[in-house]
Write a protein that holds these residues in place. Structure first.
Motif, PDB file in Angstrom:
ATOM      1  N   GLU A 268      30.947  43.908  58.566  1.00  0.00           N
ATOM      2  CA  GLU A 268      29.637  43.272  58.721  1.00  0.00           C
ATOM      3  C   GLU A 268      28.550  44.346  58.785  1.00  0.00           C
ATOM      4  OE1 GLU A 268      28.920  41.238  62.422  1.00  0.00           O
ATOM      5  OE2 GLU A 268      27.571  39.816  61.442  1.00  0.00           O
ATOM      6  N   CYS A 269      28.865  45.431  59.482  1.00  0.00           N
ATOM      7  CA  CYS A 269      27.915  46.537  59.599  1.00  0.00           C
ATOM      8  C   CYS A 269      27.612  47.137  58.219  1.00  0.00           C
ATOM      9  CB  CYS A 269      28.562  47.572  60.497  1.00  0.00           C
ATOM     10  SG  CYS A 269      27.427  48.592  61.329  1.00  0.00           S
ATOM     11  N   ILE A 270      28.656  47.310  57.422  1.00  0.00           N
ATOM     12  CA  ILE A 270      28.469  47.865  56.075  1.00  0.00           C
ATOM     13  C   ILE A 270      27.612  46.923  55.227  1.00  0.00           C
ATOM     14  CG2 ILE A 270      29.779  48.274  53.921  1.00  0.00           C
ATOM     15  CD1 ILE A 270      31.782  49.830  55.728  1.00  0.00           C
ATOM     16  N   TYR A 271      27.839  45.627  55.363  1.00  0.00           N
ATOM     17  CA  TYR A 271      27.008  44.635  54.662  1.00  0.00           C
ATOM     18  C   TYR A 271      25.544  44.772  55.085  1.00  0.00           C
ATOM     19  CZ  TYR A 271      24.663  40.055  55.231  1.00  0.00           C
ATOM     20  OH  TYR A 271      23.739  39.057  55.324  1.00  0.00           O
ATOM     21  N   ARG A 272      25.308  44.867  56.391  1.00  0.00           N
ATOM     22  CA  ARG A 272      23.921  44.918  56.872  1.00  0.00           C
ATOM     23  C   ARG A 272      23.212  46.206  56.430  1.00  0.00           C
ATOM     24  NH1 ARG A 272      22.477  40.963  60.381  1.00  0.00           N
ATOM     25  NH2 ARG A 272      24.190  39.573  60.934  1.00  0.00           N
ATOM     26  N   GLU A 273      23.970  47.294  56.358  1.00  0.00           N
ATOM     27  CA  GLU A 273      23.361  48.572  55.932  1.00  0.00           C
ATOM     28  C   GLU A 273      23.091  48.596  54.424  1.00  0.00           C
ATOM     29  OE1 GLU A 273      26.217  51.437  57.184  1.00  0.00           O
ATOM     30  OE2 GLU A 273      25.600  51.332  59.291  1.00  0.00           O
ATOM     31  N   SER A 274      23.847  47.813  53.660  1.00  0.00           N
ATOM     32  CA  SER A 274      23.774  47.919  52.195  1.00  0.00           C
ATOM     33  C   SER A 274      22.928  46.836  51.537  1.00  0.00           C
ATOM     34  CB  SER A 274      25.192  47.836  51.599  1.00  0.00           C
ATOM     35  OG  SER A 274      26.022  48.786  52.191  1.00  0.00           O
ATOM     36  N   ARG A 275      22.690  45.738  52.219  1.00  0.00           N
ATOM     37  CA  ARG A 275      22.086  44.573  51.569  1.00  0.00           C
ATOM     38  C   ARG A 275      20.623  44.806  51.210  1.00  0.00           C
ATOM     39  NH1 ARG A 275      21.455  40.536  56.866  1.00  0.00           N
ATOM     40  NH2 ARG A 275      20.103  41.937  58.031  1.00  0.00           N
ATOM     41  N   TYR A 276      20.215  44.164  50.131  1.00  0.00           N
ATOM     42  CA  TYR A 276      18.799  44.121  49.781  1.00  0.00           C
ATOM     43  C   TYR A 276      18.151  42.862  50.328  1.00  0.00           C
ATOM     44  CZ  TYR A 276      19.124  48.210  46.861  1.00  0.00           C
ATOM     45  OH  TYR A 276      19.292  49.496  46.441  1.00  0.00           O
ATOM     46  N   LEU A 277      18.955  41.808  50.494  1.00  0.00           N
ATOM     47  CA  LEU A 277      18.503  40.559  51.104  1.00  0.00           C
ATOM     48  C   LEU A 277      19.649  40.039  51.972  1.00  0.00           C
ATOM     49  CD1 LEU A 277      16.859  38.469  48.211  1.00  0.00           C
ATOM     50  CD2 LEU A 277      15.712  39.354  50.256  1.00  0.00           C
ATOM     51  N   PRO A 278      19.344  39.305  53.038  1.00  0.00           N
ATOM     52  CA  PRO A 278      20.439  38.677  53.787  1.00  0.00           C
ATOM     53  C   PRO A 278      21.238  37.755  52.868  1.00  0.00           C
ATOM     54  CG  PRO A 278      18.370  38.505  55.000  1.00  0.00           C
ATOM     55  CD  PRO A 278      18.016  39.017  53.635  1.00  0.00           C
ATOM     56  N   VAL A 279      22.530  37.661  53.128  1.00  0.00           N
ATOM     57  CA  VAL A 279      23.408  36.752  52.388  1.00  0.00           C
ATOM     58  C   VAL A 279      23.918  35.730  53.402  1.00  0.00           C
ATOM     59  CG1 VAL A 279      25.436  36.565  50.894  1.00  0.00           C
ATOM     60  CG2 VAL A 279      24.077  38.679  50.886  1.00  0.00           C
TER      61      VAL A 279
ATOM     62  N   ALA B 147      30.186  33.588  57.435  1.00  0.00           N
ATOM     63  CA  ALA B 147      31.603  33.971  57.404  1.00  0.00           C
ATOM     64  C   ALA B 147      31.941  34.919  58.550  1.00  0.00           C
ATOM     65  CB  ALA B 147      31.941  34.616  56.064  1.00  0.00           C
ATOM     66  N   ALA B 148      31.039  35.857  58.854  1.00  0.00           N
ATOM     67  CA  ALA B 148      31.308  36.789  59.970  1.00  0.00           C
ATOM     68  C   ALA B 148      31.475  36.005  61.266  1.00  0.00           C
ATOM     69  CB  ALA B 148      30.180  37.807  60.080  1.00  0.00           C
ATOM     70  N   ALA B 149      30.613  35.022  61.478  1.00  0.00           N
ATOM     71  CA  ALA B 149      30.720  34.204  62.700  1.00  0.00           C
ATOM     72  C   ALA B 149      32.011  33.381  62.679  1.00  0.00           C
ATOM     73  CB  ALA B 149      29.500  33.289  62.813  1.00  0.00           C
ATOM     74  N   TRP B 150      32.348  32.832  61.514  1.00  0.00           N
ATOM     75  CA  TRP B 150      33.588  32.035  61.372  1.00  0.00           C
ATOM     76  C   TRP B 150      34.813  32.908  61.656  1.00  0.00           C
ATOM     77  CZ3 TRP B 150      38.077  32.197  58.486  1.00  0.00           C
ATOM     78  CH2 TRP B 150      38.817  31.017  58.408  1.00  0.00           C
ATOM     79  N   LEU B 151      34.815  34.110  61.121  1.00  0.00           N
ATOM     80  CA  LEU B 151      35.962  35.012  61.332  1.00  0.00           C
ATOM     81  C   LEU B 151      36.113  35.334  62.817  1.00  0.00           C
ATOM     82  CD1 LEU B 151      35.436  37.388  58.265  1.00  0.00           C
ATOM     83  CD2 LEU B 151      37.448  35.951  58.641  1.00  0.00           C
ATOM     84  N   ARG B 152      35.000  35.546  63.500  1.00  0.00           N
ATOM     85  CA  ARG B 152      35.095  35.848  64.943  1.00  0.00           C
ATOM     86  C   ARG B 152      35.662  34.648  65.696  1.00  0.00           C
ATOM     87  NH1 ARG B 152      30.312  38.840  63.917  1.00  0.00           N
ATOM     88  NH2 ARG B 152      30.820  41.057  64.184  1.00  0.00           N
ATOM     89  N   GLN B 153      35.247  33.460  65.294  1.00  0.00           N
ATOM     90  CA  GLN B 153      35.757  32.250  65.967  1.00  0.00           C
ATOM     91  C   GLN B 153      37.253  32.068  65.736  1.00  0.00           C
ATOM     92  OE1 GLN B 153      33.619  28.759  64.672  1.00  0.00           O
ATOM     93  NE2 GLN B 153      31.746  29.314  65.741  1.00  0.00           N
ATOM     94  N   HIS B 154      37.733  32.461  64.567  1.00  0.00           N
ATOM     95  CA  HIS B 154      39.116  32.155  64.187  1.00  0.00           C
ATOM     96  C   HIS B 154      40.056  33.357  64.227  1.00  0.00           C
ATOM     97  CE1 HIS B 154      36.841  28.739  62.602  1.00  0.00           C
ATOM     98  NE2 HIS B 154      37.955  28.050  62.719  1.00  0.00           N
TER      99      HIS B 154
ATOM    100  N   ASN C  15      31.538  45.720  48.439  1.00  0.00           N
ATOM    101  CA  ASN C  15      30.973  45.816  47.099  1.00  0.00           C
ATOM    102  C   ASN C  15      29.454  46.000  47.108  1.00  0.00           C
ATOM    103  OD1 ASN C  15      33.498  45.596  46.083  1.00  0.00           O
ATOM    104  ND2 ASN C  15      33.330  43.474  45.439  1.00  0.00           N
ATOM    105  N   LEU C  16      28.817  45.590  48.209  1.00  0.00           N
ATOM    106  CA  LEU C  16      27.365  45.784  48.284  1.00  0.00           C
ATOM    107  C   LEU C  16      27.001  47.269  48.367  1.00  0.00           C
ATOM    108  CD1 LEU C  16      26.312  42.813  50.584  1.00  0.00           C
ATOM    109  CD2 LEU C  16      25.930  43.056  48.129  1.00  0.00           C
ATOM    110  N   THR C  17      27.939  48.106  48.807  1.00  0.00           N
ATOM    111  CA  THR C  17      27.656  49.557  48.810  1.00  0.00           C
ATOM    112  C   THR C  17      27.532  50.057  47.370  1.00  0.00           C
ATOM    113  OG1 THR C  17      30.000  50.208  48.868  1.00  0.00           O
ATOM    114  CG2 THR C  17      28.905  49.934  50.989  1.00  0.00           C
TER     115      THR C  17
END
Lengths: 152, 321
Positions: B166-177, B183-190, B282-284
């Motif tokens: 999730e951290c890598i996504y946040r550092e690499s993104r040009y826009l929020p996805v 999905a990050a929240a879902w993964l933490r729940q499950h 892949n966003l990197t």
């Protein structure tokens, strides 16, 4: 049809694609060079598709309409949506608001959560499919170039 | 990385010094030998004289590409050396070079092992499953793998991986996805709690080993490895690396070759995690491409179309719940 004095960007891209495919690729010897050339053709076809429309603006308009509809119908969602810090970038803020609502709707039986799952989620997944269709030529080139399976 | 032809003088000096050659070595290559996305893989053959005796060595240079997929070489080098000592089939790593002046980026040099990576035989896939089980049974503490980061608790191991990507996504993104945030929240729940903590390869399966016939000579691409849940590797192997075979085929292979069963619930979670990890990583590639750090066409494809394929699959799994 509008007259042009010089080749359009689309014509230039088409020329580059044909030249790579017909002149350069048959001469390339190594697998890396061939797969790079195929990838380049996919990339140029993607550029041609991107020339034709601004999908981000259209998706932003749809997303904004969907979010406003949800907030009008379920005022309890306003607090979630307005909790974000404005970034100065409208596209960014729209997606932050959408993220908040999707997370709120996870494993939540409230009618507002059900509406988010029924309306916002399908819209976002439709946008992914639109983007994927636009990027299709790059995907095809990637698969055909032997890059598949080499994700690292 | 610099163009291949311009690397030759610096590489000749580099190998001459490393090998203690009587005079400057001669070099065949470098040649790009595999379509790697996180690293460029360059093959070289080095001929030299030492104490008057003629020698020839074949090496592979694994060259960083500006941080694609958010990983570095040092971790991989340390791990490969430890695993070779532990008896797993891993190429000997000779040298790690941080100095970017040699080829334009940090790299390490390993022996070139015989065999091929593409179109793996069924026999080699069976061997890969058995070796993965052996890797998971490795006593990572005795093998000195604590440097990978020992999780505070078994559950923490899984949560740390979600946080990492999730951290890598946040550092690499040009826009929020939004679908990735969801999905990050879902993964933490499950997130399941692993029964045991093992050495996880992180990218195991077809394409990431070198084989001859049914025999695997070397397992490659260790840059995603960490301590965690073995089910992560089993499901990743099936749904990402081995997606041309059905889930049922993979489950049968896991059971017959390694006595492993993955529950339906764990399969769904790790399938979602594998798509999430790939979509974030892949966003990197997208950022490096757009910023001009690495403008190879495969970077554009990985950062857009492959990212979207994984995101679409991820959204479907989360939506089924």
């Amino acid at each position: 049809m509008k007259s042009e004095r010089y080749p359009t960007p689309s014509q230039l891209l088409q020329s580059a694609i044909r030249t790579i495919e017909e002149v350069l690729m048959p001469e390339l010897q190594t697998q890396w060079a061939r797969s790079s050339a195929m990838g380049l053709v996919g990339q140029l076809r993607y550029a041609l598709a991107r020339e034709k429309c601004d999908s981000l603006a259209a998706q932003d308009a749809e997303l904004e309409g969907c979010l406003e509809g949800l907030l009008d119908e379920f005022p309890e969602l306003r607090e979630l949506s307005s909790a974000i810090e404005p970034s100065g970038d409208a596209s960014w803020d729209l997606r932050e608001r959408a993220s908040r609502l999707l997370i709120f709707a996870l494993d939540n039986q409230a009618p507002a959560a059900a509406a988010v799952r029924a309306r916002l989620r399908p819209l976002l997944t439709a946008h992914v499919l639109q983007d994927l269709a636009e990027a299709g030529p790059m995907l095809q080139a990637f698969l055909e170039s032997g890059s598949v399976g080499n994700t690292s | 990385m610099r163009p291949l032809s311009s690397m030759v003088p610096a590489l000749r000096r580099y190998f001459s010094a490393r090998l203690g050659a009587d005079e400057e070595v001669s070099l065949e290559g470098p040649q790009r030998i595999a379509i790697g996305h996180s690293r460029a893989m360059l093959g070289v053959a080095v001929e030299y004289r030492i104490d008057g005796r003629a020698e020839r060595r074949e090496y592979v240079l694994r060259v960083e590409q500006g941080g694609v997929f958010g990983t570095g070489s040092l971790h991989e080098v340390r791990l490969m050396r430890a695993l070779r000592v532990a008896g797993l089939p891993v190429a000997p790593v000779r040298w790690f070079e941080r100095d970017a002046s040699v080829v334009g980026a940090p790299f390490f040099v390993m022996d070139r092992i015989p065999g091929r990576g593409e179109n793996p035989s069924l026999g080699s896939i069976r061997e890969c499953v058995r070796l993965l089980q052996r890797q998971h049974e490795l006593d990572w503490q005795s093998a000195g793998l604590g440097f990978l980061g020992v999780p505070g608790s078994p559950r923490q191991a899984t949560l740390a991986q979600i946080g990492r990507w999730e951290c890598i996504y946040r550092e690499s993104r040009y826009l929020p996805v939004p679908l990735l945030d969801e999905a990050a929240a879902w993964l933490r729940q499950h997130a399941p709690t692993p029964e045991r903590i093992v050495l996880v390869h992180g990218d195991p399966g077809p394409g990431n080993y070198i084989y001859e016939g049914d025999r695997i000579n070397g397992i490659t691409d260790w840059e995603f490895s960490h301590l965690g849940d073995p089910d992560e590797d089993w499901v990743f192997m099936a749904v990402v690396r081995g997606s041309s075979r059905s889930k049922e085929e993979w489950r049968a292979l896991f059971e017959t070759e390694a006595g492993i069963e993955v529950s339906d619930e764990a399969w769904r979670f790790w399938d979602a995690f594998s798509q999430f990890k790939g979509a974030c990583a892949n966003l990197t590639a997208l950022r490096l491409f757009c910023e001009g750090a690495n403008q190879a066409p495969n970077m554009a494809a990985v950062g857009t179309s492959i990212h979207l394929v994984l995101l679409n699959r991820l959204a479907a799994i989360v939506g089924e719940s």
